[in-house]
Every structure is written in structure tokens, then in C-alpha cells.
Design a protein around this motif. Structure first.
Motif, PDB file in Angstrom:
ATOM      1  N   LYS A 217       0.812  -1.213   0.000  1.00 28.73           N
ATOM      2  CA  LYS A 217       0.000   0.000   0.000  1.00 28.73           C
ATOM      3  C   LYS A 217       0.842   1.259   0.000  1.00 28.73           C
ATOM      4  O   LYS A 217       0.470   2.275  -0.574  1.00 28.73           O
ATOM      5  N   LYS A 218       1.978   1.211   0.706  1.00 27.99           N
ATOM      6  CA  LYS A 218       2.839   2.383   0.805  1.00 27.99           C
ATOM      7  C   LYS A 218       4.296   1.979   0.643  1.00 27.99           C
ATOM      8  O   LYS A 218       4.682   0.850   0.967  1.00 27.99           O
ATOM      9  N   GLU A 219       5.087   2.923   0.173  1.00 25.11           N
ATOM     10  CA  GLU A 219       6.529   2.723   0.076  1.00 25.11           C
ATOM     11  C   GLU A 219       7.216   3.690   1.036  1.00 25.11           C
ATOM     12  O   GLU A 219       6.837   4.860   1.117  1.00 25.11           O
ATOM     13  N   VAL A 220       8.186   3.173   1.768  1.00 22.72           N
ATOM     14  CA  VAL A 220       8.919   3.971   2.752  1.00 22.72           C
ATOM     15  C   VAL A 220      10.399   3.952   2.395  1.00 22.72           C
ATOM     16  O   VAL A 220      10.971   2.891   2.130  1.00 22.72           O
ATOM     17  N   VAL A 221      11.002   5.127   2.400  1.00 24.14           N
ATOM     18  CA  VAL A 221      12.439   5.247   2.176  1.00 24.14           C
ATOM     19  C   VAL A 221      13.053   5.895   3.405  1.00 24.14           C
ATOM     20  O   VAL A 221      12.719   7.039   3.738  1.00 24.14           O
ATOM     21  N   LEU A 222      13.915   5.163   4.101  1.00 24.09           N
ATOM     22  CA  LEU A 222      14.664   5.715   5.232  1.00 24.09           C
ATOM     23  C   LEU A 222      16.042   6.116   4.727  1.00 24.09           C
ATOM     24  O   LEU A 222      16.812   5.274   4.260  1.00 24.09           O
ATOM     25  N   CYS A 223      16.335   7.402   4.815  1.00 26.11           N
ATOM     26  CA  CYS A 223      17.599   7.954   4.302  1.00 26.11           C
ATOM     27  C   CYS A 223      18.386   8.461   5.510  1.00 26.11           C
ATOM     28  O   CYS A 223      18.032   9.483   6.099  1.00 26.11           O
ATOM     29  N   ILE A 224      19.465   7.760   5.885  1.00 22.74           N
ATOM     30  CA  ILE A 224      20.096   7.954   7.184  1.00 22.74           C
ATOM     31  C   ILE A 224      21.511   8.507   7.047  1.00 22.74           C
ATOM     32  O   ILE A 224      22.374   7.902   6.398  1.00 22.74           O
ATOM     33  N   ASP A 225      21.727   9.632   7.682  1.00 21.54           N
ATOM     34  CA  ASP A 225      23.052  10.245   7.777  1.00 21.54           C
ATOM     35  C   ASP A 225      23.900   9.396   8.723  1.00 21.54           C
ATOM     36  O   ASP A 225      23.532   9.175   9.875  1.00 21.54           O
ATOM     37  N   GLN A 226      25.057   8.893   8.241  1.00 24.71           N
ATOM     38  CA  GLN A 226      25.889   8.057   9.083  1.00 24.71           C
ATOM     39  C   GLN A 226      27.135   8.784   9.582  1.00 24.71           C
ATOM     40  O   GLN A 226      28.151   8.164   9.897  1.00 24.71           O
ATOM     41  N   SER A 227      27.051  10.118   9.676  1.00 22.68           N
ATOM     42  CA  SER A 227      28.158  10.848  10.297  1.00 22.68           C
ATOM     43  C   SER A 227      28.217  10.482  11.777  1.00 22.68           C
ATOM     44  O   SER A 227      27.229  10.029  12.365  1.00 22.68           O
ATOM     45  N   GLY A 228      29.365  10.680  12.393  1.00 22.18           N
ATOM     46  CA  GLY A 228      29.602  10.195  13.745  1.00 22.18           C
ATOM     47  C   GLY A 228      28.595  10.653  14.772  1.00 22.18           C
ATOM     48  O   GLY A 228      28.226   9.904  15.685  1.00 22.18           O
ATOM     49  N   SER A 229      28.085  11.872  14.644  1.00 25.93           N
ATOM     50  CA  SER A 229      27.150  12.418  15.630  1.00 25.93           C
ATOM     51  C   SER A 229      25.786  11.746  15.580  1.00 25.93           C
ATOM     52  O   SER A 229      24.969  11.920  16.478  1.00 25.93           O
ATOM     53  N   MET A 230      25.531  10.951  14.541  1.00 22.12           N
ATOM     54  CA  MET A 230      24.223  10.336  14.340  1.00 22.12           C
ATOM     55  C   MET A 230      24.199   8.869  14.756  1.00 22.12           C
ATOM     56  O   MET A 230      23.289   8.132  14.384  1.00 22.12           O
ATOM     57  N   ALA A 231      25.170   8.431  15.553  1.00 24.00           N
ATOM     58  CA  ALA A 231      25.330   7.005  15.849  1.00 24.00           C
ATOM     59  C   ALA A 231      24.074   6.374  16.429  1.00 24.00           C
ATOM     60  O   ALA A 231      23.605   5.330  15.960  1.00 24.00           O
ATOM     61  N   ALA A 232      23.493   6.978  17.466  1.00 24.31           N
ATOM     62  CA  ALA A 232      22.296   6.398  18.092  1.00 24.31           C
ATOM     63  C   ALA A 232      21.142   6.350  17.097  1.00 24.31           C
ATOM     64  O   ALA A 232      20.367   5.379  17.066  1.00 24.31           O
TER      65      ALA A 232
END
Length: 393
Positions: A217-232
């Protein structure tokens, strides 16, 4: 009564003695014995000056008493787990890694077996992934898997239930075919039209579901910044990505980026594989990442794109904003999260956040507990539940 007051005063003195560290200037005159002395030793090893005579208050030599060998640190880790609750242990571990430069010791199996695993430790391990010897990798994966399993146990059931409801509501049609009518909801919606003389309800409004109720029904795109500050955020997003990918009504894509873009969608059946496919640190090119995501969108009106980033753009700023505007104009629901963690908003680029808000995509920090509600709102094309304390002005 006097005895009670005296006990309370002694307890306050004991606590102050543990806080102040016991050098000649602490002024308590209180000696510690037994477990209190052992607790004080564990604190002094991390925060005190040990043989240098520097108190914990002074910010002097903080490494004295702990050392830099894996056996001594592993013993210390065992001690603090004995004397302090888990939440305190996790804080002390983070302090030991950050203040004493002990990250390299996490490459040794005996250290990993002694730590209290949490999201922050996973982030540190992922940043060390490329330097990790083979003898440590299996232990590291076991530590990461435990944390991932704990997060998934906490969040997966509610996420699936919340999004299933949102998908059902978004798929309802007002003029369903007879076989697609949801009679239970239809009757409840038309109770005001009950005719007692006939013992029936006149359904002025029919409620049903789309015919392809089992299809995507829906499409989801997770676009994730993997710079060090984004670890959690990377850790939580990977777990959520795996949960969303397990839902048949959703087609989920997971993309991580720094200056390069990596599509980890084919690893979504195991979030541990996703996490070890990331490479924390490095620069940031949001525009390039969004360009890749945009090129994979085939049903814009049924697509939700979630950008998780602190918005410090090393690419082409104007092009990034144009891409967001173009996606929204095509019908894409665009969600911008400054963080997906329990720690609130990190340092972030306020100019870029304001520019996104002007495009109708306000950037805000989102806790893992709130994320299912955010996704449900995006799927149903409702206003997002933006926390007042983190919403971009």
C-alpha cells in the motif's frame, strides 16, 4: 527521633564524601569502609586523580588508578556493575571511553564481554568496525545483537500495530464494492440512521477497504546520515527499518550516506547486518543521498521519505532543497528528523532546518517511542505530531 536525625545526617555526609572524592580538602572527615570504599575506588579510578592527589572536582589527571590494560579495565567494569545500577554503569562506561581514550580496548574480546551494552556502546563499536580484528568481530556482533533484540522487543509490536491501523485507514474508500465493505465500521458510522420500526440501519455512508488489501500500500524510504554524531539514530533507524520491512503492506528501502550513498535494503532482514554495513564518521552529502532516493521512487503519492540527519550539508545546498520541493510537489510525504534517539536534538544546521520548514517539511528530533506515530501520520497524510520542545521555529 534524635537517632533518626543522626542517621539521616550520617547518610548525607556519606554521600558528600563519595561525591567529593576524599582528598584533604573535602572537609567531611568521613572515612569509608567495606562496599562504600570499593565504590569510592571505582569512582576514583575514572574521575579521580589517584596517586597524583588530584580530586575529582579539579578535572586533573583522570586516568590514574584505571590504567590502560584490558584486564584492569575489565575488572573495573565488573566492579561498577556490582556497585551501581545499569543506568549509572552505562554513563560511567561512556565517560571512560570518551575521557580516557579507551575505545581501542573495545577491540579485545574480554573487554566486550565485561561491558554493559547499550545504544551508545553499539555506536562506538560500529565506528571501530573497520579496525576490528577477526577474533573480536563475533563477540562484537553478539553485543550488538543483544542491544538490537532489546530495542526490537520494546518497539516492534507497537510499531506494527500503529502502522497497520494507519495503512488500513489510508486504504479505506467511500464507495467500496459490495465485497469490500467493512460492515462493522459501516454500521457503527451509521447508527444515527437506525430505524427502530424496521429494526435496521440505513447506511448512508459505506466504509470499506481497497481491493488489494494484501498488496503493498505504501513505500517507505529511510535515508540515514551516518556521520559520527548520528550514531544512536543509525542504530534505532536500522531496527525500525527491519520492523517496517517485515510488514507486507509496506515496501521499505534503507539508504545510508556520508559523502557516498549505500543502499542496504537487501540486508533489512537482519538489522545487525545493516549496522555492520554502515561506516560511522566522515563527511555528508545530503543532496547526493536524496538524488538516489528520488531516483528509486515509482509511486510518489504513496511514498514516505524519512531523512534522518543533522542537516550539515557538504554537498550542494540549493540542489538539496530543490529535490525536497520536487518530491513534495509530486505527492511524496517528506519527513525530516534531526535525530531518532532519546537524547533530543543534536547540534544541527538551523538555516537548513528553517529552509525545510519553509517548504512544509519542519525538521525536529524524534524519540523512538514517538516514531510510530510520526510514520502513521505521514502514511495517512495528517499533520505530524511534532514535539513542542524540539520543533523547528
Amino acid at each position: 527521633m534524635g537517632s533518626v536525625t543522626g542517621d539521616a545526617a550520617d547518610e548525607r555526609l556519606r554521600r558528600w564524601r563519595l561525591v567529593l572524592g576524599g582528598d584533604s580538602a573535602d572537609g567531611t572527615g568521613r572515612a569509608l569502609t567495606g562496599q562504600d570504599a570499593a565504590m569510592d575506588g571505582a569512582l576514583t579510578a575514572l574521575y579521580g586523580g589517584g596517586d597524583s592527589g588530584t580530586s575529582r572536582r579539579s578535572g586533573g589527571n583522570r586516568s590514574a588508578g584505571l590504567g590502560a590494560s584490558a584486564p584492569s579495565v575489565a575488572r573495573w567494569l565488573g566492579d561498577i556493575r556490582t556497585y551501581f545500577p545499569t543506568s549509572v554503569v552505562q554513563v560511567m562506561q561512556r565517560d571512560a571511553i570518551q575521557r580516557l581514550g579507551l575505545s581501542a580496548l573495545l577491540l579485545e574480546p574480554e573487554m566486550l564481554e565485561a561491558v554493559e551494552a547499550d545504544v551508545h556502546l553499539v555506536g562506538t563499536l560500529l565506528s571501530l568496525n573497520k579496525a576490528m580484528p577477526e577474533t573480536t568481530k563475533e563477540t562484537a556482533r553478539a553485543v550488538v545483537r543483544k542491544v538490537v533484540a532489546d530495542i526490537e522487543k520494546r518497539l516492534a509490536t507497537r510499531t506494527r500495530a500503529t502502522l497497520t491501523g494507519a495503512l488500513d485507514r489510508s486504504a479505506r474508500v467511500s464507495r467500496p464494492r459490495h465485497r469490500d465493505i467493512d460492515w462493522d465500521r459501516t454500521i457503527r458510522a451509521n447508527l444515527k440512521n437506525y430505524l427502530p420500526e424496521y429494526g435496521t440501519v440505513v447506511p448512508e455512508r459505506l466504509i470499506g477497504y481497497g481491493r488489494a488489501s494484501q498488496s503493498v500500500k505504501k513505500e517507505v524510504v529511510l535515508c540515514i546520515d551516518q556521520s559520527g554524531s548520528m550514531a544512536a539514530s543509525v542504530v534505532y533507524a536500522s531496527v525500525f527499518g527491519a520492523v517496517l520491512a517485515s510488514m507486507r503492506s509496506l515496501s521499505t528501502r534503507l539508504v545510508v550516506f556520508d559523502t557516498a550513498v549505500v543502499d542496504l535494503t537487501d540486508q533489512l532482514d537482519d538489522p545487525v547486518d545493516v549496522l555492520f554495513g554502515t561506516q560511522l564518521g566522515g563527511g555528508t552529502d545530503i543532496n547526493r543521498a536524496l538524488a538516489y532516493c528520488q531516483s528509486r521512487i515509482t509511486r510518489p503519492a504513496d511514498t514516505v521519505v524519512v531523512l534522518i540527519s543533522d542537516l550539515y550539508e557538504g554537498g550542494i545546498r540549493d540542489e538539496m532543497l530543490k529535490r525536497v520541493a520536487a518530491m513534495k510537489a509530486s505527492g511524496v510525504q517528506f519527513v525530516a528528523l534531526l535525530a531518532l534517539s532519546d537524547e533530543g536534538a543534536p547540534a544541527y544546521d538551523r538555516d537548513h532546518a528553517a529552509a525545510l520548514a519553509a517548504l512544509g517539511a519542519p525538521a525536529f528530533a524524534c524519540t523512538p517511542d514517538l516514531f510510530p506515530e510520526v510514520m502513521a501520520a505521514a502514511i495517512e497524510k495528517r499533520p505530524l505530531p511534532i514535539p513542542d520542545t524540539t520543533a523547528n521555529p
